[in-house]
Design a protein around this motif. Structure first.
Motif: not given
Length: 202
Positions: A9, A14, A17, A33, A56
């Motif tokens: 992604l 954000a 997300h 992410i 992430s």
């Protein structure tokens, strides 16, 4: 869904997300992410509740320029100051995460002070371990992406320059995580990073 083993992604908005990642996470597909995972702790916790399906980070946590061995001769760390250009919401993570990664024994956040001036925004935070961190984004004013670490035996400024290696290492870590070769990144650090980002926005 049903045709891929994982998803990148690769978007830095954000605020979107969670909505974009959920369809994949709910179907058991791992998602990398992009940074930051979220702009508030509540949303970050909701995403992290999917366990190892979620990965992430700021790739700068893997930067050689910010590796822990640079602190070897500085003694007891007392202060870390970071600067980065562009917006707080999208770029503060690039100095916050590598800084916190250098001080795993920082303890918990005890006090913070947010300041804004023109395009810049800064957040100073004190930790129960006795360390102070200060992070500044400079907006459109060009500034180096760097960390200055001050310890009881001296100080050193670390300037980031090799984006290729940092990004490659972060992608490799995601692949290794999906293949069960490594453990996921510490969730406590991720939540501390998001907490500071959120406090800088408030």
């Amino acid at each position: 869904i049903g045709q891929v083993d994982g998803v990148l992604l690769a978007r830095d908005d954000a605020e979107h997300h969670k909505k974009m990642a959920l369809p994949f996470l709910e179907n058991g597909i791992p998602v990398f992410i992009d940074k930051p995972i979220a702009l508030d702790v509540k949303t970050a916790q909701e995403l992290l509740s999917f366990g190892d399906l979620v990965y992430s980070c700021s790739s700068l946590r893997f930067a050689e320029e910010f590796a822990p061995h640079h602190l070897d001769e500085l003694g007891e760390i007392q202060l870390i100051e970071g600067t980065v250009p562009n917006s707080w919401e999208k770029y503060a993570v690039h100095i916050i995460e590598p800084a916190l990664n250098l001080i795993p024994d920082r303890g918990h956040l005890t006090a913070w002070n947010r300041a804004s001036k023109a395009e810049s925004r800064s957040l100073e935070a004190d930790w129960s371990g006795g360390i102070t961190t200060k992070f500044t984004t400079t907006g459109s004013v060009r500034s180096p992406l760097q960390l200055t670490i001050t310890g009881s035996e001296g100080s050193k400024t670390l300037k980031f320059s090799d984006s290729f290696t940092a990004f490659k290492r972060s992608l490799q870590y995601f692949l290794d995580l999906v293949n069960g070769k490594v453990a996921n990144l510490p969730r406590e650090l991720t939540l501390d990073v998001v907490d500071l980002i959120e406090k800088g926005i408030e």
